[in-house]
Design an enzyme around this catalytic site. Sequence first.
Site, PDB file in Angstrom:
ATOM      1  N   GLY A   1      35.204  12.240  43.265  1.00 19.55           N
ATOM      2  CA  GLY A   1      35.323  13.634  42.850  1.00 19.55           C
ATOM      3  C   GLY A   1      36.730  14.114  43.134  1.00 19.55           C
ATOM      4  O   GLY A   1      37.270  13.870  44.222  1.00 19.55           O
ATOM      5  N   LYS A   2      37.361  14.783  42.172  1.00 16.78           N
ATOM      6  CA  LYS A   2      38.756  15.178  42.348  1.00 16.78           C
ATOM      7  C   LYS A   2      38.970  16.040  43.586  1.00 16.78           C
ATOM      8  O   LYS A   2      39.933  15.861  44.330  1.00 16.78           O
ATOM      9  CB  LYS A   2      39.259  15.897  41.098  1.00 16.78           C
ATOM     10  CG  LYS A   2      39.485  14.972  39.920  1.00 16.78           C
ATOM     11  CD  LYS A   2      40.140  15.694  38.760  1.00 16.78           C
ATOM     12  CE  LYS A   2      40.432  14.718  37.631  1.00 16.78           C
ATOM     13  NZ  LYS A   2      41.375  13.653  38.028  1.00 16.78           N
TER      14      LYS A   2
ATOM     15  N   ALA B   1      41.702   7.678  41.272  1.00 14.09           N
ATOM     16  CA  ALA B   1      42.102   8.558  42.391  1.00 14.09           C
ATOM     17  C   ALA B   1      43.584   8.494  42.742  1.00 14.09           C
ATOM     18  O   ALA B   1      44.011   9.121  43.716  1.00 14.09           O
ATOM     19  CB  ALA B   1      41.278   8.293  43.645  1.00 14.09           C
ATOM     20  N   ALA B   2      44.386   7.806  41.951  1.00 13.01           N
ATOM     21  CA  ALA B   2      45.826   7.765  42.252  1.00 13.01           C
ATOM     22  C   ALA B   2      46.435   9.158  42.188  1.00 13.01           C
ATOM     23  O   ALA B   2      47.211   9.558  43.069  1.00 13.01           O
ATOM     24  CB  ALA B   2      46.538   6.825  41.282  1.00 13.01           C
ATOM     25  N   GLY B   3      46.098   9.910  41.134  1.00 10.35           N
ATOM     26  CA  GLY B   3      46.626  11.263  41.011  1.00 10.35           C
ATOM     27  C   GLY B   3      46.143  12.173  42.126  1.00 10.35           C
ATOM     28  O   GLY B   3      46.914  12.988  42.655  1.00 10.35           O
ATOM     29  N   ASP B   4      44.871  12.040  42.500  1.00  6.95           N
ATOM     30  CA  ASP B   4      44.333  12.853  43.591  1.00  6.95           C
ATOM     31  C   ASP B   4      44.995  12.504  44.921  1.00  6.95           C
ATOM     32  O   ASP B   4      45.260  13.385  45.752  1.00  6.95           O
ATOM     33  CB  ASP B   4      42.819  12.651  43.704  1.00  6.95           C
ATOM     34  CG  ASP B   4      42.077  13.117  42.475  1.00  6.95           C
ATOM     35  OD1 ASP B   4      42.535  14.073  41.828  1.00  6.95           O
ATOM     36  OD2 ASP B   4      41.026  12.520  42.155  1.00  6.95           O
TER      37      ASP B   4
END
Length: 314
Positions: free
Chosen positions: A45-46, A254-257
């Site tokens: 989940g972001k 999830a790299a961006g998160d």
Amino acid sequence: MMPDQEGKRIFVVGSINMDVVSKVDRFPQPGETVSGLGTSFFPGGKGANQAAAAAKAGAACSMIGAVGSDPFGDALVHSLEDSGVGVQSVLTKEGTSGLAVITVSADGENHIVLSEGANGMLTADDAAAETDWGGVYAVLLQNEIPWETSKAVIRSASEAGVRVWLNPAPAREVPAELLPLLDTLIVNETEASAVSGIQVAHIGSAEAAASELLSRGAGRVVVTLGEQGCLCAESSGDRCAVPAYKVEAADTTAAGDTFIGAFAAACAQGSESREALRFAAAAAAIAVTRHGAQSSIPSKDEIEAFMAGELAGE
């Protein structure tokens, strides 16, 4: 009461999901079935990912969100606790938890189908009841909870003098009246294009999109460009670009998160934008070499060691 602007706490108001991840050699074409290479369950989940990333990167971080009454709910809360996130404001809603079905190809790219579950039941009243802005450095939001809830949090935090950070993912337009309330807007190429109306594909177009969003009132715009690195533009006129670290990607989930949570943690601990971006880029680089969402997020010690070259080549 006006909060302490030097406070180091971070609030994340957002989604909490269980990620069901299947590996494949390649993505199927429409109507085609391909054989999976294995399936795993990862808390994600972001919102939860960004909270876990901020906490692991050294920030005091609390989560406001919702899980379902299904068996996934407890596992999702425990994963946040294990990452060092405060979970006192994670609510349980009758029904299912948020669920993301993720397919990861052999080259590390992913396709995601999201079912909101309990995330869609998090109301503005829920968030208001759980929010105490005293001593909060910033609140982080995304687009995986109801937009009405996010808008209410943005307005409440802004009125209290708390920095508002928005990652409009999944991509959607941000209303013009809300942009001046945002201290920091963090977007990837797709999100930058959707929010600014300018097609973003490289540093030059990212700078044009950032300039457009600054002209509409955002205080700072960060555009992430994957292997091309990232750009930060501020209303003061300051600009900086930071290259991406070169690693072999295993899973970009999830790299961006991870980048966002680590960037927020570094800023909360006093880093200037360029230094914080380098720290965040290192965190994201480590994350893509690992599988899963929260399970791929590195600790502060790991990030600092990587930056010092001790993890080069791993």
